[in-house]
Motif scaffolding. Structure first.
Motif, PDB file in Angstrom:
ATOM      1  N   SER A  44     -91.979 -72.063-104.636  1.00 28.28           N
ATOM      2  CA  SER A  44     -92.233 -70.688-104.226  1.00 28.28           C
ATOM      3  C   SER A  44     -92.932 -71.112-101.998  1.00 28.28           C
ATOM      4  CB  SER A  44     -94.243 -69.891-103.772  1.00 28.28           C
ATOM      5  OG  SER A  44     -94.106 -69.736-105.623  1.00 28.28           O
ATOM      6  N   LEU A  46     -91.938 -69.692 -98.332  1.00 26.06           N
ATOM      7  CA  LEU A  46     -91.419 -68.661 -97.075  1.00 26.06           C
ATOM      8  C   LEU A  46     -90.841 -69.205 -96.289  1.00 26.06           C
ATOM      9  CD1 LEU A  46     -95.480 -68.093 -95.513  1.00 26.06           C
ATOM     10  CD2 LEU A  46     -93.589 -66.213 -96.858  1.00 26.06           C
ATOM     11  N   LEU A  53     -91.199 -64.117 -89.630  1.00 24.44           N
ATOM     12  CA  LEU A  53     -91.328 -64.632 -91.243  1.00 24.44           C
ATOM     13  C   LEU A  53     -89.620 -64.023 -91.610  1.00 24.44           C
ATOM     14  CD1 LEU A  53     -92.956 -65.981 -92.338  1.00 24.44           C
ATOM     15  CD2 LEU A  53     -93.715 -64.669 -93.832  1.00 24.44           C
ATOM     16  N   LYS A  55     -87.410 -62.305 -95.205  1.00 25.15           N
ATOM     17  CA  LYS A  55     -87.933 -62.842 -96.458  1.00 25.15           C
ATOM     18  C   LYS A  55     -86.176 -62.264 -97.094  1.00 25.15           C
ATOM     19  CE  LYS A  55     -90.957 -62.671 -98.579  1.00 25.15           C
ATOM     20  NZ  LYS A  55     -92.128 -62.129 -99.133  1.00 25.15           N
ATOM     21  N   PRO A  71     -97.571 -71.692-100.820  1.00 23.40           N
ATOM     22  CA  PRO A  71     -98.781 -71.682-100.727  1.00 23.40           C
ATOM     23  C   PRO A  71     -99.423 -72.386-100.818  1.00 23.40           C
ATOM     24  CG  PRO A  71     -97.797 -71.167-102.278  1.00 23.40           C
ATOM     25  CD  PRO A  71     -96.588 -71.867-101.997  1.00 23.40           C
TER      26      PRO A  71
ATOM     27  N   ARG B 129    -107.969 -65.323-105.035  1.00 24.20           N
ATOM     28  CA  ARG B 129    -107.178 -65.036-104.195  1.00 24.20           C
ATOM     29  C   ARG B 129    -106.584 -63.847-104.288  1.00 24.20           C
ATOM     30  NH1 ARG B 129    -108.036 -68.329-100.180  1.00 24.20           N
ATOM     31  NH2 ARG B 129    -107.991 -71.258-100.535  1.00 24.20           N
ATOM     32  N   TYR B 170    -101.814 -60.607 -98.405  1.00 25.34           N
ATOM     33  CA  TYR B 170    -101.588 -61.824 -98.647  1.00 25.34           C
ATOM     34  C   TYR B 170     -99.727 -61.622 -99.432  1.00 25.34           C
ATOM     35  CZ  TYR B 170    -101.465 -66.595-100.557  1.00 25.34           C
ATOM     36  OH  TYR B 170    -101.308 -67.769-101.267  1.00 25.34           O
ATOM     37  N   ARG B 171     -99.720 -60.955-100.252  1.00 24.41           N
ATOM     38  CA  ARG B 171     -98.683 -60.774-101.119  1.00 24.41           C
ATOM     39  C   ARG B 171     -97.465 -60.384-100.178  1.00 24.41           C
ATOM     40  NH1 ARG B 171     -99.010 -59.800-106.744  1.00 24.41           N
ATOM     41  NH2 ARG B 171    -101.433 -58.735-107.363  1.00 24.41           N
ATOM     42  N   HIS B 172     -97.369 -59.430 -98.451  1.00 27.78           N
ATOM     43  CA  HIS B 172     -96.222 -59.673 -97.279  1.00 27.78           C
ATOM     44  C   HIS B 172     -95.926 -60.909 -97.970  1.00 27.78           C
ATOM     45  CE1 HIS B 172     -97.627 -55.761 -96.542  1.00 27.78           C
ATOM     46  NE2 HIS B 172     -96.635 -56.221 -95.965  1.00 27.78           N
ATOM     47  N   LEU B 173     -97.175 -62.240 -98.038  1.00 24.52           N
ATOM     48  CA  LEU B 173     -96.494 -63.369 -98.163  1.00 24.52           C
ATOM     49  C   LEU B 173     -96.145 -63.826 -99.042  1.00 24.52           C
ATOM     50  CD1 LEU B 173     -99.416 -64.956 -95.645  1.00 24.52           C
ATOM     51  CD2 LEU B 173     -97.541 -64.287 -94.680  1.00 24.52           C
ATOM     52  N   PHE B 174     -96.640 -64.099-100.356  1.00 22.11           N
ATOM     53  CA  PHE B 174     -96.318 -64.570-101.442  1.00 22.11           C
ATOM     54  C   PHE B 174     -96.462 -63.750-102.501  1.00 22.11           C
ATOM     55  CE2 PHE B 174     -97.563 -67.852 -99.171  1.00 22.11           C
ATOM     56  CZ  PHE B 174     -95.951 -69.155 -99.197  1.00 22.11           C
ATOM     57  N   PRO B 175     -95.602 -62.581-102.753  1.00 20.56           N
ATOM     58  CA  PRO B 175     -95.933 -61.294-103.935  1.00 20.56           C
ATOM     59  C   PRO B 175     -96.271 -61.939-104.795  1.00 20.56           C
ATOM     60  CG  PRO B 175     -93.424 -61.672-102.266  1.00 20.56           C
ATOM     61  CD  PRO B 175     -94.487 -62.823-102.262  1.00 20.56           C
ATOM     62  N   SER B 176     -95.612 -63.066-105.057  1.00 15.69           N
ATOM     63  CA  SER B 176     -96.657 -63.582-106.747  1.00 15.69           C
ATOM     64  C   SER B 176     -96.641 -64.780-106.636  1.00 15.69           C
ATOM     65  CB  SER B 176     -95.466 -63.143-108.140  1.00 15.69           C
ATOM     66  OG  SER B 176     -94.078 -63.751-107.728  1.00 15.69           O
TER      67      SER B 176
END
Lengths: 75, 368
Positions: A44, A46, A53, A55, A71, B129, B170-176
């Protein structure tokens, strides 16, 4: 385009902390890095281009700074 | 409230008695009384927050003491929330402190968070989280996020609107969630003891700023701090970022969501399917193909399927009627989120598949 890549957290164990790479867009950049470093495959991360940021696949211009951020879970 | 205790706040330009009164009227919940929670709690108590809640189900371990500065050697084996509360009450008797010596769970999240104005995420695991992220979003509570890894910390303020009305989570950063092995906690990866002291103190700072209205908080931004080279790096979360994942959309959905599954065992539950594997099975009667793209997206799948846009999925689970479910989108990303979401619902009578590479990989077979 030649861009600067900055890596964070555990990604610095797989990639240099800062390096330059040639890529047309963010998808191309990630694909190139994954080909060089297979352990990146399912990580994972970003992606930020010039501190924003992104996507979707984003075109890169010369001297852009691309940050790759994983993360963190610790507390 | 004694005047002497807060006199330096009163003397502070831009703060004064008005801001101090706002702190005194506020209620803050700190989830996790570990490395991040200790300094956050100490500074919030010192600052004269009116009401403080401490959630932690754990006991003090000797390996905590190099960074969890509320505890001493005599506290080993005792419950963190109780030990912390006893010390904090001595530190400042003005503050009303409530302790919750049990785990935050989907079933108790709404009632625990309900009475508080701000929630601070000082947890050390992804299941909690993501639960906090979803619960705060549903309850519209500001969430101050902190997380650490070895020598680096992340900080963000979620659910606080910027000028455009965007509230990132946080889900905007890491959806899963990631594979737990790729984001190890402090027990596995180690951590420099002062790092959580810095990040937890910044979390308390953001809480005080939010409550009193001073300064600018890290809303819709993610800041990373590296203590080895004293650098910080802040990225903006843009307001057009697709929030393309399924998550509980109601408090009832939250209660049923299996965060433990979602964050650990998902890989075993969702099976990856390659395009050529799908093509040989897509007419089978026990297979249901679910296209989770938006209704306007083309090309249409050339075989029998149903369409449920990802955002609609939580409300349309009753349409998933066959034993084998294959989730499909354009690239394989949204469908993975969909498959993980359905796996987290614990449908044990289903086999759940994700089409790797999505329709982009499948197109080759459309006219075959």
């Amino acid at each position: 385009m030649k861009v600067k890549v900055k890596t964070f957290g555990s990604l610095t164990e797989l990639l240099e902390k800062e390096f330059y790479i040639t890529a047309v867009d963010t998808a191309d950049l990630v694909a190139t890095l994954r080909a060089q470093q297979p352990a990146l495959a399912n990580r994972s991360l970003l992606i930020a281009v010039n501190n924003i940021l992104v996507k979707e696949t984003t075109a890169l211009a010369a001297d852009d700074i691309v940050a790759l951020m994983p993360p963190y879970s610790g507390g | 409230m004694t005047d002497d205790r807060y006199s330096r706040h009163y003397a502070l330009k831009g703060f004064g008695k008005v801001a101090q009164m706002k702190l005194q009227q506020a209620a803050v919940l700190v989830v996790g009384a570990g490395g991040l929670g200790c300094p956050a709690l100490q500074y919030l108590v010192a600052s004269g927050i009116g009401t403080l809640g401490i959630v932690d189900h754990d006991s003090v371990d000797i390996s905590n003491l190099h960074r969890q500065v509320l505890y001493d050697s005599d506290n080993v084996g005792h419950p963190k929330a109780e030990v912390a509360a006893a010390k904090l009450r001595r530190q400042n008797p003005d503050v009303t402190i409530y302790t919750y010596s049990y785990m935050l769970q989907p079933q108790n999240a709404a009632s625990l968070l309900g009475p508080y104005d701000i929630v601070i995420d000082c947890t050390d695991n992804f299941a909690t989280r993501y639960l906090l992220c979803d619960a705060c979003r549903l309850l519209d509570k500001p969430l101050i996020f902190g997380a650490i890894y070895q020598y680096e910390g992340q900080l963000a303020v979620f659910n606080v609107a910027d000028d455009n009305g965007l509230k990132a989570t946080y889900r905007h950063l890491f959806p899963s969630p990631p594979d737990p092995l790729e984001a190890p906690d402090c027990n596995t990866a180690g951590v420099l003891g002062v790092l959580p002291g810095l990040i937890g103190t910044l979390q308390a700072t953001e809480a005080i700023k939010l409550l009193t209205g001073i300064g600018t908080v890290l809303s819709n931004q993610l800041m990373t701090i590296n203590i080895l080279d004293n650098s910080s790096y802040t990225v903006t979360i843009p307001n057009d970022l697709p929030d393309d994942n399924s998550y509980p959309t109601t408090l009832e959905g939250l209660e049923k969501f299996k965060y433990d599954h979602f964050c650990t065992a998902i890989d075993q539950q969702v099976q990856s399917l390659r395009a050529e594997q799908l093509v040989s099975h897509w007419h089978a009667e026990d297979v249901l193909l679910i296209d989770v793209r938006e209704a306007v997206e083309v090309p249409e799948l050339p075989v029998d399927h149903i369409r449920i846009p990802l955002a609609e999925l939580p409300r349309q689970l009753d349409r998933l009627v066959r034993p084998k479910l294959v989730f499909i989108c354009q690239s394989g990303k949204r469908s993975l989120a969909a498959a993980q979401f359905v796996a987290a619902q614990d449908h044990q009578d289903h086999q759940i598949f994700n089409l790797e590479g999505g329709i982009d990989h499948l197109k080759l077979y459309f006219h075959a």
